[in-house]
Design an enzyme around this catalytic site. Structure first.
Site, PDB file in Angstrom:
ATOM      1  N   ASN A 198      28.071  17.391 -59.983  1.00 62.77           N
ATOM      2  CA  ASN A 198      29.021  18.301 -59.350  1.00 62.77           C
ATOM      3  C   ASN A 198      30.179  18.593 -60.313  1.00 62.77           C
ATOM      4  O   ASN A 198      30.465  17.815 -61.209  1.00 62.77           O
ATOM      5  CB  ASN A 198      29.544  17.674 -58.055  1.00 62.77           C
ATOM      6  CG  ASN A 198      30.344  18.643 -57.219  1.00 62.77           C
ATOM      7  OD1 ASN A 198      30.174  19.856 -57.309  1.00 62.77           O
ATOM      8  ND2 ASN A 198      31.246  18.121 -56.409  1.00 62.77           N
ATOM      9  N   ARG A 199      30.842  19.727 -60.101  1.00 58.15           N
ATOM     10  CA  ARG A 199      31.963  20.175 -60.944  1.00 58.15           C
ATOM     11  C   ARG A 199      31.533  20.297 -62.410  1.00 58.15           C
ATOM     12  O   ARG A 199      32.243  19.885 -63.331  1.00 58.15           O
ATOM     13  CB  ARG A 199      33.158  19.229 -60.796  1.00 58.15           C
ATOM     14  CG  ARG A 199      33.583  19.002 -59.343  1.00 58.15           C
ATOM     15  CD  ARG A 199      34.795  18.082 -59.225  1.00 58.15           C
ATOM     16  NE  ARG A 199      35.081  17.802 -57.813  1.00 58.15           N
ATOM     17  CZ  ARG A 199      34.796  16.638 -57.221  1.00 58.15           C
ATOM     18  NH1 ARG A 199      34.259  15.642 -57.908  1.00 58.15           N
ATOM     19  NH2 ARG A 199      35.076  16.466 -55.950  1.00 58.15           N
ATOM     20  N   LYS A 203      25.176  11.630 -40.328  1.00 59.04           N
ATOM     21  CA  LYS A 203      26.022  10.674 -41.037  1.00 59.04           C
ATOM     22  C   LYS A 203      26.353   9.563 -40.065  1.00 59.04           C
ATOM     23  O   LYS A 203      26.914   9.811 -38.990  1.00 59.04           O
ATOM     24  CB  LYS A 203      27.285  11.352 -41.553  1.00 59.04           C
ATOM     25  CG  LYS A 203      28.146  10.458 -42.449  1.00 59.04           C
ATOM     26  CD  LYS A 203      29.211  11.281 -43.181  1.00 59.04           C
ATOM     27  CE  LYS A 203      30.002  10.420 -44.152  1.00 59.04           C
ATOM     28  NZ  LYS A 203      30.924  11.217 -44.992  1.00 59.04           N
ATOM     29  N   GLU A 259      23.862  11.845 -44.912  1.00 59.01           N
ATOM     30  CA  GLU A 259      24.899  11.650 -45.919  1.00 59.01           C
ATOM     31  C   GLU A 259      25.532  10.276 -45.763  1.00 59.01           C
ATOM     32  O   GLU A 259      25.797   9.823 -44.643  1.00 59.01           O
ATOM     33  CB  GLU A 259      25.978  12.727 -45.788  1.00 59.01           C
ATOM     34  CG  GLU A 259      27.082  12.596 -46.831  1.00 59.01           C
ATOM     35  CD  GLU A 259      28.292  13.484 -46.559  1.00 59.01           C
ATOM     36  OE1 GLU A 259      29.278  13.342 -47.292  1.00 59.01           O
ATOM     37  OE2 GLU A 259      28.253  14.303 -45.614  1.00 59.01           O
ATOM     38  N   GLY A 260      25.804   9.636 -46.881  1.00 63.65           N
ATOM     39  CA  GLY A 260      26.432   8.336 -46.853  1.00 63.65           C
ATOM     40  C   GLY A 260      27.945   8.412 -46.855  1.00 63.65           C
ATOM     41  O   GLY A 260      28.534   9.473 -47.064  1.00 63.65           O
ATOM     42  N   SER A 261      28.571   7.277 -46.623  1.00 65.64           N
ATOM     43  CA  SER A 261      30.023   7.145 -46.702  1.00 65.64           C
ATOM     44  C   SER A 261      30.362   6.474 -48.030  1.00 65.64           C
ATOM     45  O   SER A 261      29.804   5.417 -48.345  1.00 65.64           O
ATOM     46  CB  SER A 261      30.548   6.285 -45.552  1.00 65.64           C
ATOM     47  OG  SER A 261      30.123   6.797 -44.302  1.00 65.64           O
ATOM     48  N   ASP A 321      34.646  10.928 -53.041  1.00 66.70           N
ATOM     49  CA  ASP A 321      35.125  12.207 -53.569  1.00 66.70           C
ATOM     50  C   ASP A 321      34.312  12.742 -54.748  1.00 66.70           C
ATOM     51  O   ASP A 321      34.845  13.402 -55.632  1.00 66.70           O
ATOM     52  CB  ASP A 321      36.607  12.098 -53.960  1.00 66.70           C
ATOM     53  CG  ASP A 321      37.286  13.468 -54.049  1.00 66.70           C
ATOM     54  OD1 ASP A 321      36.893  14.362 -53.279  1.00 66.70           O
ATOM     55  OD2 ASP A 321      38.188  13.642 -54.901  1.00 66.70           O
TER      56      ASP A 321
END
Length: 227
Positions: A180-181, A38, A117-119, A13
């Site tokens: 981010n954010r 992914k 993209e990773g998990s 997240d």
């Protein structure tokens, strides 16, 4: 020859999918033929026909408007909202590296640039039974350098430095950090940016605020990070 970049994060997240969508959007607008990949995606929902939809891939495709078919984006899609290693233990269909590689090779034959993209974070287990596969194994298999996505807020210095330290110890190449954010003018977040760069030696290539729909770096700049 096709090039690529791998987007990982300091944890779950942090906004990896959101950032990945914007990276692909910018490159598509700059004229690049690009695709998303992914290896494993969990926590997905079913449509009205009961078909499991890869939610992250669907978001990226919607935001970026790339023409890549949804079914070519992720070979392992799970419904249970847990780490892929546990989701596959519950649902079956555990990740096989040969399949991950096979699907990726199909993409590099067709597209100029792949954004993978990773998990979860860098230590996310993708399979943990008789065979043990972690996210870094997929990064090494694909041979891609990484971008790390981190939340700009409180605690990010620690999570970024730990993530970078681990990746460096495993000889995983890192091209940059994206926060981010991020809120311009926020004293703590501005300091977080400076401290992450100072303590890791890795540049923060851009900062993304809430609900951004574009990046302030060019498609060419993003492509230059790819290998």
């Amino acid at each position: 020859m096709s090039k690529g970049i791998f987007v990982t994060g300091t944890g779950t997240d942090t906004g990896k999918t959101y950032i990945t969508g914007l990276l692909l959007k910018k490159m598509k607008e700059s004229g690049y033929s690009c695709a998303y990949y992914k290896a494993a995606m969990s926590g997905n929902e079913r449509d009205s026909n009961g078909v499991l939809i890869p939610g992250d891939a669907f978001h990226v495709k919607t935001v970026s408007k790339i023409d890549q078919p949804l079914e070519a984006m992720c070979p392992y899609v799970y419904e249970t909202a847990v780490s892929p290693h546990l989701a596959s233990r519950i649902e079956g269909f555990p990740l096989e590296m040969d399949i991950v590689k096979e699907n990726y090779l199909r993409l590099i034959e067709k597209y100029d640039i792949i954004v993978a993209e990773g998990s979860g974070g860098i230590l996310c287990p993708l399979r943990y039974d008789d065979e043990k596969i972690f996210l870094e194994d997929v990064i090494n298999l694909l041979g891609l350098p990484c971008i790390i996505v981190a939340d700009a807020g409180l605690g990010t210095i620690n999570s970024v430095v730990l993530t970078v330290s681990y990746m460096k110890s495993r000889n995983i190449p890192i091209k940059g950090i994206i926060l981010n954010r991020f809120h311009n003018g926020d004293v703590m977040e501005e300091d977080n940016k400076e401290m992450c760069e100072a303590l890791t030696g890795i540049p923060v290539i851009t900062c993304i605020g809430d609900n951004y729909t574009d990046l302030d770096i060019s498609g060419e700049d993003i492509a230059s990070l790819c290998k």
